[in-house]
Design an enzyme around this catalytic site. Sequence first.
Site, PDB file in Angstrom:
ATOM      1  N   HIS A   5      -2.719  14.929   5.613  1.00  0.00           N
ATOM      2  CA  HIS A   5      -1.392  14.644   6.178  1.00  0.00           C
ATOM      3  C   HIS A   5      -0.317  14.747   5.108  1.00  0.00           C
ATOM      4  O   HIS A   5      -0.592  14.665   3.906  1.00  0.00           O
ATOM      5  CB  HIS A   5      -1.360  13.252   6.818  1.00  0.00           C
ATOM      6  N   CYS A  56       5.522  14.522   8.164  1.00  0.00           N
ATOM      7  CA  CYS A  56       4.211  14.383   8.810  1.00  0.00           C
ATOM      8  C   CYS A  56       4.078  15.223  10.073  1.00  0.00           C
ATOM      9  O   CYS A  56       3.103  15.950  10.253  1.00  0.00           O
ATOM     10  CB  CYS A  56       3.908  12.916   9.086  1.00  0.00           C
ATOM     11  N   HIS A  89       3.858   7.812  12.346  1.00  0.00           N
ATOM     12  CA  HIS A  89       3.182   8.782  11.473  1.00  0.00           C
ATOM     13  C   HIS A  89       2.092   9.520  12.251  1.00  0.00           C
ATOM     14  O   HIS A  89       1.542   8.995  13.223  1.00  0.00           O
ATOM     15  CB  HIS A  89       2.567   8.059  10.276  1.00  0.00           C
TER      16      HIS A  89
END
Length: 342
Positions: free
Chosen positions: A316, A259, A304
Site C-alpha cells: 500500500h 492509498c 485507508h
Amino acid sequence: MKVYTKRLATCLLTGTIILTTGVTPAMADTAERDAVSQASGLSLALADVELQAEDSAETAAQTLVGAEAEMLSGEESGGEYANIGVVEADSYVNVRDAASTDGEIVGKMENHSVAFVESEEDGWYKITSGSISGYVLAEYLTVGDAELIDSVKTRVATVTADALKVREEASTDAAVLLTVAADTQLTVVDEDTAEWVHVETSDTEGYVAAEYVTVEDTYLYAKTPEEVSGGTAVASYALQFVGNPYVWGGTSLTNGADCSGFILSVYAHYGVSLPHSSAALRSVGTEVDYSEAKPGDIICYSGHVALYIGGGQIVHAANEKTGITVSSATYNTILTVRRIFE
C-alpha cells in the site's frame, strides 16, 4: 562503462530468452553516481552461453535452467534461432502435460511469448519456456523466424545502483524527473551515447547514467495458470512499485500516489476503472471475509485502502514517511475486503 562481448543467453527459468550486451554495476563515485539510498525490485537471473562466430555453422550446446538441451546453429539448421518459437494467437495458448487437448494445463503463453522447441509430434510441439515444460499446438507457434523473434523483444535497462535518478536530458545538470529503485526495469528508447541511456517509464521519458544499468533484450515467457489469474497477477504487478513515494492526491505509480490512487492505478493496468476514494472503494467488486482473502483483493480500513498480497500481508501507499511499502494486513481494523477478480 565496460562493454561485454555479445552473448547468446537463454534464460527460460526466469521467463526470458535474452540477447545481452550490458555494462557492469560499477562501484559508484558519490558525486557522480546519480543514486540515492533505497532498494526494491526483483532480479533477473541469466544463464549465459558465449556465441563464438567461428562456431556458427556447428551444433552448439545451450544451457537451459538446470537441464541441457541442444540448440542447433548455422545455416544448415536455420541459424541460431532454429529452435526458438514465438506464439501467434489472439489470447493465451495453453501448455499441456501431454500432446492432447485432454492433457492437464500446466502453463499459459500469451501472444508473442517465446519458447525453446525440443521436438514435434502429431501437430504438437514439446517446449520449455520459463519454468514451464509441456506441449502446445503447433498451429500457434512460429519456429525459427529470426525477424519475428527480433520484433517481439523488448530492450530494457535494469537499475544496478541502490536507486537512480531519471533526468530530463543526458546530463548531470539536467532536471531530475523521478528516482527509480534498484532492479527497476525501464524500457530503452535508444542508446545514442556511451554515457547515457534514453528510457521511458509508465509516466515519462528521460535519461539514466549508463554505468548504473544493465541493458538487455528480454522476451515474454510462459506463466503458470495461477500467475495469469487476475488477483495474483495484480499483486505481483503492484509489488514492483515498493519504495516509490506517497503523494497526497497522486495516481502515479512511480512519481507518487496516495492509498486509493495506488489501488486505482494498479487496477487500471488491467483495464479496471476504480474510484479515487478510499470510502468509495469499500463498495466495489464483491465482499469477502478476510479469512478468505486472496492476492489482489482490496483491504479497506477507516480512511485507508491496501492491496492484499497473500501470507497476511498488504502492499500500500502508506504515508509520506514510508511511501509504497509492505505491511501486515491486520496492522489496523479491517472494515471490508473487496474482490475484483473472482
